[in-house]
Design an enzyme around this catalytic site. Structure first.
Site, short mmCIF file in Angstrom:
data_model
loop_
_atom_site.label_atom_id
_atom_site.label_comp_id
_atom_site.label_asym_id
_atom_site.label_seq_id
_atom_site.Cartn_x
_atom_site.Cartn_y
_atom_site.Cartn_z
N GLU A 156 -69.40 -89.01 99.72
CA GLU A 156 -68.79 -90.09 100.50
C GLU A 156 -68.11 -91.07 99.55
O GLU A 156 -68.74 -91.54 98.59
CB GLU A 156 -69.87 -90.83 101.30
N LYS A 204 -76.93 -92.93 111.00
CA LYS A 204 -77.61 -93.28 109.75
C LYS A 204 -78.47 -94.53 109.99
O LYS A 204 -77.99 -95.53 110.51
CB LYS A 204 -76.61 -93.50 108.61
#
Length: 217
Positions: A42, A137
């Site tokens: 990411e 998340k």
């Protein structure tokens, strides 16, 4: 492609989070992570510096091209649909956000990307899930602890949760055992001091140690 990305996240378990690194540094970090066994990366947008967004997209594009078929790259700290568009054009495959922004989730799904918004409470988690998030998340997981994750997951076990924030080789397995399907790991992998010093071998070593811990779960 969406299903391939979802399957990869569930299989690989670890998304390495890279913050504040330029395109050249991102490439070197990607090399180091790959050597250490990491297959998901990411690259985050710096919300304090919107002028850096094109460069971040450029880094995503370079990693996506260089590692096509070997590593999946996505964008982090995505707060607007416009950043979703920018990521999609760069070849990013998943969108990770700090919050539950339904417009961001909707645009992510429209473009065929995988959605991973951030949440903390059961209400936020279910709001994200109903809006179309593929994973949610839980952040900051390290501060909340494995007990919190396990308790929250009990009534909503149908939602795929990632533990992000404060995850390292010492607690990674515990979060997976508590019910997380994956982990996001930032400074304990892509450490800014290591990057600044050019100590990329340390990133490779940290990745291997982390993955060994994950395998114990």
């Amino acid at each position: 492609m969406r299903e391939t990305v979802i399957t990869s996240i569930e299989r690989e378990k670890v998304i390495a989070i890279v913050r504040g690194a330029g395109a050249e540094a991102c490439r070197k970090v990607a090399d180091a992570l790959y050597r250490g066994g990491i297959r998901l990366m990411e690259i985050t947008f710096d919300q304090n510096h919107p002028d850096s967004f094109p460069a971040t997209a450029g880094a995503i594009a370079e990693i996506a091209k260089t590692y096509e078929g070997r590593m999946l790259v996505g964008a982090g700290t995505v707060t607007t649909p416009e950043l979703v568009d920018l990521t999609a054009r760069a070849g990013g495959r998943y969108i990770i956000s700090p919050d539950v922004n339904e417009a961001v989730i909707r645009r992510t799904r429209e473009l065929g990307l995988v959605s991973l918004p951030g949440a903390m409470t059961p209400t936020e988690i279910l709001t994200a899930h109903r809006a179309g998030a593929d994973f949610v998340k839980v952040f900051p997981a390290g501060e909340l602890g494995t007990g919190y994750l396990k308790a929250v997951r009990a009534p909503i076990s149908h939602v795929k949760l990632l533990a992000v924030g404060g995850i390292n080789e010492r607690n990674a397995a515990a979060f997976l055992k508590a019910g997380a399907v994956g982990l996001g790991v930032g400074g304990n992998l892509a450490n800014k001091e290591w990057i600044a010093a050019g100590d990329f071998d340390k990133i490779t070593a940290a990745a291997r140690i982390l993955l060994e811990a994950v395998q114990t779960a």
